[in-house]
Design an enzyme around this catalytic site. Structure first.
Site, mmCIF file in Angstrom:
data_model
loop_
_atom_site.group_PDB
_atom_site.id
_atom_site.type_symbol
_atom_site.label_atom_id
_atom_site.label_comp_id
_atom_site.label_asym_id
_atom_site.label_seq_id
_atom_site.Cartn_x
_atom_site.Cartn_y
_atom_site.Cartn_z
ATOM 1 N N ASP A 91 -2.128 0.161 0.166
ATOM 2 C CA ASP A 91 -1.306 1.377 0.112
ATOM 3 C C ASP A 91 -1.343 2.028 -1.264
ATOM 4 O OD1 ASP A 91 0.267 -0.497 -1.164
ATOM 5 O OD2 ASP A 91 2.100 -0.033 -0.053
ATOM 6 N N SER A 104 1.690 -7.334 -0.658
ATOM 7 C CA SER A 104 1.195 -6.171 -1.397
ATOM 8 C C SER A 104 0.320 -6.555 -2.589
ATOM 9 C CB SER A 104 2.397 -5.316 -1.806
ATOM 10 O OG SER A 104 1.972 -4.102 -2.329
ATOM 11 N N ASP A 161 -4.697 -2.203 -3.787
ATOM 12 C CA ASP A 161 -3.962 -3.463 -3.860
ATOM 13 C C ASP A 161 -4.180 -4.228 -2.549
ATOM 14 O OD1 ASP A 161 -2.456 -1.822 -2.216
ATOM 15 O OD2 ASP A 161 -0.535 -2.630 -2.881
ATOM 16 N N ASP A 176 -2.643 -4.719 0.244
ATOM 17 C CA ASP A 176 -2.404 -4.128 1.562
ATOM 18 C C ASP A 176 -2.830 -2.668 1.640
ATOM 19 O OD1 ASP A 176 -0.273 -3.362 -0.081
ATOM 20 O OD2 ASP A 176 1.086 -3.108 1.622
HETATM 21 MG MG MG Z 1 0.972 -2.426 -1.570
#
Ligand code: MG
Length: 454
Positions: A241, A94, A237, A239
């Site tokens: 999300d 993440s 960020d 990844d």
């Molecule tokens: Mg994330």
């Protein structure tokens, strides 16, 4: 051993999170799922391919066929899992620095696994009792193409395209070299935005900035907004999300203000929303104004997801939930945090008026934080009991969800032990900076007095 934290497994790649470890987690998860097919995706980290290979091997060894979807944002893998009805493993750390990696486990409904499911997998890990397929029954891996494209198509169908296209905003985008670099530029272009980018080549070395979209990392984006005269700056960020914004003047939009603006647009009377115990007064005020209710959970997205699920089972409408770090849920779309979707919903507001005006009603709040060090377990206990006494004596609503949170209506203070460091953190927020300062001081004074002779 506690393997799964509040957002999956994370650690230093190839040190704490090794291929051996990733394979064991995959074997445990594959055993628990008993699924015929499991999807595996990853973000852009240099160690992602290595760990995804290990995860795929582990899954194959328990007899699951593996769909290798390649680099994709976490919400894109969640969309795939839901569409195909297969569980999934996301290889990502993440927002953590480049040297980290980790694993997120996603159910066949596309939702991150709940605590109880993770506990079950953890037990299998401890007992090392994994399913084992015979030589002629091991899973086969196949490469699945087009997952990113399908994810973007899905997003396009879920937002008010016309409203955004009519406004034709200029968007400055900083996906931070993460998985969103492969989906967000195309998504916002197809929404009818003029898109300019920085740090938009997928690169596991993260040469332009670290994966966490926090103010110290967003200098490039602020400059790009000013240079391109953009209406909105968007940062993700690693990844993809989360979404954090920069306004049309090139100034940071606080995550709490963006969440409050989105919640104000979304919440109606009788609705419920969920956030963590460090929730901003801005969201508290928006919820009250809307005639909605606010439920608080311990910090961490797994806790928020569990509470949303419970509320929906009870028949509540939970149109929005999340935290001020840019991780926002729109559960009626999908019970997943999605940076691109969140940014598109925010663009719907920006289509009507400038970004700075969208968030103006949620500015002017002051946050104060202080950390209390303790030298020994005895000091920690003395501090916590003093905080407990002060909290119970205070003329405010006490919430014991995670530490001690006192709500005064116009302000709040929270004292909670850190999960990772020998500290008790004390936070307060109010419109009046002196009031926030006084609330923190009072809590700190109570704790320090108690340790004077501990
Ligand atoms: Mg994330």
């Amino acid at each position: 051993m506690k393997v799964f934290g509040s957002s999956g497994v994370r650690g230093l790649a190839n040190d704490e999170v090794t291929p051996t470890f990733a394979m064991r987690v995959a074997r445990a998860a594959g055993t628990a799922w008993g699924a015929k097919r499991v999807a595996v995706g990853r973000d852009t980290r240099t160690t992602g391919g290595m760990l995804a290979d290990a995860v795929a091997s582990g899954l194959a060894s328990v007899g699951a066929a593996v769909d290798r979807v390649g680099i994709v944002p976490t919400p894109g893998l969640q969309a795939y899992a839901e569409r195909e009805g297969v569980p999934a493993v996301m290889v990502t750390a993440s927002h953590n620095p480049p040297a980290y990696n980790g694993l997120k486990l996603i159910g066949a409904d596309g939702i991150e696994l709940a605590r109880a499911d993770l506990d079950g997998i953890e037990e299998l890990l401890d007992g090392r009792e994994f399913a084992r397929a015979d030589w002629d029954a091991v899973g086969e891996s196949r490469r699945v193409e087009g997952v990113r494209r399908a994810y973007v198509d899905d997003l396009l169908g879920a937002v008010d395209r016309e409203r955004i296209a009519d406004a034709a905003p200029t968007v400055a985008l900083d996906p931070g070299h993460g998985a969103g670099a492969l989906t967000s530029p195309g998504f916002f272009r197809r929404l009818g935005c003029e898109v300019v980018t920085v740090n938009a080549q997928p690169d596991g070395h993260f040469p332009g900035r670290d994966p966490e979209p926090v103010a110290p990392n967003l200098g490039d984006l602020r400059r790009l907004v000013r240079a391109s005269d953009a209406d909105l700056g968007i940062a993700h960020d690693g990844d993809g999300d989360r979404a954090i914004f920069v306004d049309e003047r090139g100034e940071d939009v606080e995550g709490d203000a963006a969440l409050a603006a989105l919640a104000a647009a979304e919440l109606g009377p009788g609705d419920a929303t969920v956030s963590a115990v460090n929730v901003s007064q801005r969201l508290v005020d928006v919820v009250r104004e809307a005639g909605a209710t606010l439920e608080l959970t311990p910090i961490g997205s797994t806790n928020i997801i569990s509470r949303i699920r419970e509320l929906r089972t009870e028949g509540a409408n939970v149109p929005i939930a999340g935290e001020g770090n840019g991780g926002i849920f729109f559960p009626n779309y999908r019970l997943a945090r999605d940076g691109a979707y969140t940014a598109a919903r925010f663009l719907e507001l920006v289509a009507e008026r400038p970004t700075s005006e969208v968030v103006a009603p949620y500015g002017g709040y002051h946050n104060v934080r202080e950390n209390l060090d303790y030298g020994s377990a005895a000091q920690r206990e003395a501090m916590l009991s003093a905080i407990a006494r002060a909290a119970e004596a205070a003329d405010a609503d006490l919430d014991r969800t995670d530490g001690y949170r006192l709500d005064y209506g116009d302000a709040w203070v929270l004292a909670r032990p850190s999960g990772t460091e020998p500290l008790i953190r004390v936070y307060a927020e109010a419109r009046d900076p002196d009031r926030a300062e006084r609330l923190v001081d009072r809590m700190v004074a109570a704790a320090e007095e108690a340790t004077a002779d501990a």
